[in-house]
Design an enzyme around this catalytic site. Structure first.
Site, PDB file in Angstrom:
ATOM      1  N   TYR A 139       0.855  -0.921   0.191  1.00 60.27           N
ATOM      2  CA  TYR A 139       0.042  -0.006  -0.036  1.00 60.27           C
ATOM      3  C   TYR A 139       1.025   1.089  -0.002  1.00 60.27           C
ATOM      4  CZ  TYR A 139      -3.389   3.239   1.339  1.00 60.27           C
ATOM      5  OH  TYR A 139      -4.341   4.459   1.656  1.00 60.27           O
ATOM      6  N   ASP A 234       9.502   2.994  -0.102  1.00 59.90           N
ATOM      7  CA  ASP A 234       8.490   3.575   0.899  1.00 59.90           C
ATOM      8  C   ASP A 234       8.539   3.316   2.132  1.00 59.90           C
ATOM      9  OD1 ASP A 234       5.955   4.557   1.927  1.00 59.90           O
ATOM     10  OD2 ASP A 234       4.551   3.527   0.588  1.00 59.90           O
ATOM     11  N   LYS A 268       3.491   9.088   8.800  1.00 59.38           N
ATOM     12  CA  LYS A 268       3.380   8.721  10.210  1.00 59.38           C
ATOM     13  C   LYS A 268       4.211   8.997  11.309  1.00 59.38           C
ATOM     14  CE  LYS A 268       0.450   4.858   8.210  1.00 59.38           C
ATOM     15  NZ  LYS A 268       0.659   4.266   6.803  1.00 59.38           N
TER      16      LYS A 268
HETATM   17  C1  LIG Z   1      -0.016   4.921   5.548  1.00 57.60           C
HETATM   18  C2  LIG Z   1       0.748   4.467   4.406  1.00 57.60           C
HETATM   19  C3  LIG Z   1       0.899   5.204   2.998  1.00 57.60           C
HETATM   20  C4  LIG Z   1      -0.156   6.508   3.089  1.00 57.60           C
HETATM   21  O1  LIG Z   1       0.082   7.429   3.932  1.00 57.60           O
HETATM   22  P1  LIG Z   1      -1.339   8.627   4.321  1.00 57.60           P
HETATM   23  O2  LIG Z   1      -0.589   9.446   5.070  1.00 57.60           O
HETATM   24  O3  LIG Z   1      -2.404   7.819   4.825  1.00 57.60           O
HETATM   25  O4  LIG Z   1      -1.730   8.988   3.050  1.00 57.60           O
HETATM   26  C5  LIG Z   1       1.805   5.111   2.160  1.00 57.60           C
HETATM   27  N1  LIG Z   1       2.773   3.984   2.215  1.00 57.60           N
HETATM   28  C6  LIG Z   1       2.825   3.114   3.265  1.00 57.60           C
HETATM   29  C7  LIG Z   1       3.532   2.086   3.345  1.00 57.60           C
HETATM   30  C8  LIG Z   1       1.729   3.535   4.328  1.00 57.60           C
HETATM   31  O5  LIG Z   1       1.631   2.583   5.325  1.00 57.60           O
END
Ligand SMILES: *Cc1c(COP(=O)(O)O)cnc(C)c1O
Length: 436
Positions: A139, A234, A268
């Site tokens: 994701y 990511d 986060k």
């Molecule tokens: C949470 C998440 C996102 C998206 O971040 P948001 O602040 O919710 O848009 C992207 N990549 C990873 C790996 C995530 O866990």
């Protein structure tokens, strides 16, 4: 709670601002919260739960850490948003660079979605190519290009992707099974000259926790270099959570040479609970961004002073001792979980990525482990809903989806860990007696 939820559903789609909060896959009424402190969240009726969601990651220090709250309050007295550069942004960029040496330059945005979306745009701008490669079950937020076969809420809802994504956007996204180096090689052999980038979760935790096979991130690095494509790591979830330098830093301590990507994304934890995320990388790539280069990106609230204050305070407080505590607390919960499931004879596999972990139920998962999204979906996910509700009844709030990681914090003390351990046996019995 039902009445509040009913009203919420009248004025907000599904009653929630983000789908997974709606309890869709576990059933029941979502718990509306009014406060969070340390290892606890408090619902609107004043009931307190030990929290294993931690706002999906940001609350590394525990909820509402006094020094973080004080930093935000102090910043608020000086103004909520300026729409102009601040020295706080420079300070936060320096803090990130101090932990991540290849992150020479940092651009702040408000969400992880924006960070990955922008990283993709930079990769396309840098290479002049259109195609991107992502892995099933990973994701990366909800931008069009990245919604194909996505994990997290998309996995929870059992969706192949999303309506409203154009065929053109979907066509430019190649989805490869995670941990399948041969499939990735085949994609590059066939279309290598069209590929702008491969984006991967540093250690996937949005299809449950499915860590990279040893050497898998290195294979991505090698193939992208060979074919002139960029590698985007990511770390929105793992960054500054699984270790002081995220998964990138942890791979070294796992005995692997850390794989240095071209671009890295954070979110986060880096915002300490406020809306802040970032992309970072070497100057030559980051300077492709406007106003220096031709890749446009902007944000009215980007680098917001309250969010930067929370991020700075959080990173300053996230010492090695914090990570050591979270690692220890995570292992304790894993051990208690395994013991409770063993006690009722329920086959399972707990998978970890640093202090992140999740549990897959079933013989197949227990015997062979889970290495990709197909295997994650094939596990006995139906056991999670009764497990989740038994824990909730006992005052422990787990993520409301089997495809999410469990999050600990530095505030999870013995009392909180004991409450979790005491809740587990009944939850394990509920899981064992579940029927598909
Ligand atoms: C949470 C998440 C996102 C998206 O971040 P948001 O602040 O919710 O848009 C992207 N990549 C990873 C790996 C995530 O866990």
């Amino acid at each position: 709670m039902e009445e509040v939820y009913r009203h919420a559903c009248e004025v907000i789609p599904g009653g929630v601002s983000s789908p997974v909060r709606a309890f869709g896959s576990v059933g029941g009424t979502p718990v509306f919260l009014s406060a969070a402190r340390g290892p606890h969240v408090v619902d609107i009726n004043g009931r307190e739960y030990v929290d294993l969601v931690c706002s999906w990651g940001p609350a590394l220090l525990g909820h509402a850490h006094p020094e973080v709250v004080a930093a935000v309050q102090e910043a608020a007295t000086r103004g909520l948003s300026f729409g102009a550069p601040t020295t706080a942004e420079v300070e936060l960029a320096d803090l990130i660079r101090g932990r991540i040496p290849f992150a020479e330059k940092v651009r702040f945005v408000s969400t992880g979605t924006e960070a990955t979306m922008t990283a993709i745009r930079v990769a396309r701008g840098a290479t002049g190519r259109d195609v991107i490669v992502k892995f099933a079950g990973c994701y990366h937020g909800h931008s069009d290009a990245l919604l194909a076969a996505a994990g997290s809420g998309v996995a929870t809802a059992g969706l192949p992707g999303s309506a409203g994504v154009t065929q053109a956007a979907a066509r430019d996204t190649i989805v490869v099974e995670y941990n399948d180096a041969e499939a990735l090689k085949a994609v590059f052999a066939e279309r290598g000259s069209e590929i702008a980038c491969v984006i991967t979760e540093a250690a996937p935790a949005n299809m449950g926790v499915v860590p990279p096979d040893p050497g898998f991130n290195a294979t991505i690095r090698r193939l992208t270099l060979e074919h002139g494509a960029l590698m985007i790591l990511d770390e929105v979830l793992t960054g500054f959570r699984v270790g002081p330098a995220g998964w990138w830093g942890n791979e070294a301590s796992l005995g692997e040479a850390p794989v240095t990507p071209d671009l890295v994304t954070y979110g986060k934890v880096v915002g300490g609970g406020l809306p802040l995320a970032a992309l970072a990388g070497p100057s030559e790539l980051m300077d492709l961004l406007a106003p220096v280069g031709p890749v446009y990106q902007a944000g009215t609230l980007s680098g917001n002073p309250l969010a930067t204050a929370a991020g700075i305070a959080t990173l300053r407080l996230a010492h090695n001792a914090v990570y050591a505590h979270v690692d220890r607390a995570s292992r304790q919960v894993q051990d208690a979980l395994a013991a409770a499931l063993d006690e009722v004879g329920l086959p399972h596999r707990i998978q970890t990525a640093g202090n992140l972990f999740s549990c897959f139920f079933g013989e197949e998962a227990a015997t062979h482990g889970v290495r990709n999204y197909d295997q994650a979906k094939a596990a006995d996910g139906f056991r999670y809903a009764p497990f989740f509700h038994a824990m909730l009844d006992a005052g422990v709030a787990l993520p409301p989806s089997v495809f999410e990681a469990w999050f600990l914090s530095a505030a999870h003390d013995d009392a909180a860990l004991n409450r979790i351990a005491e809740a587990l046996p009944a939850a394990a019995r509920a899981a064992a007696s579940a029927r598909p």
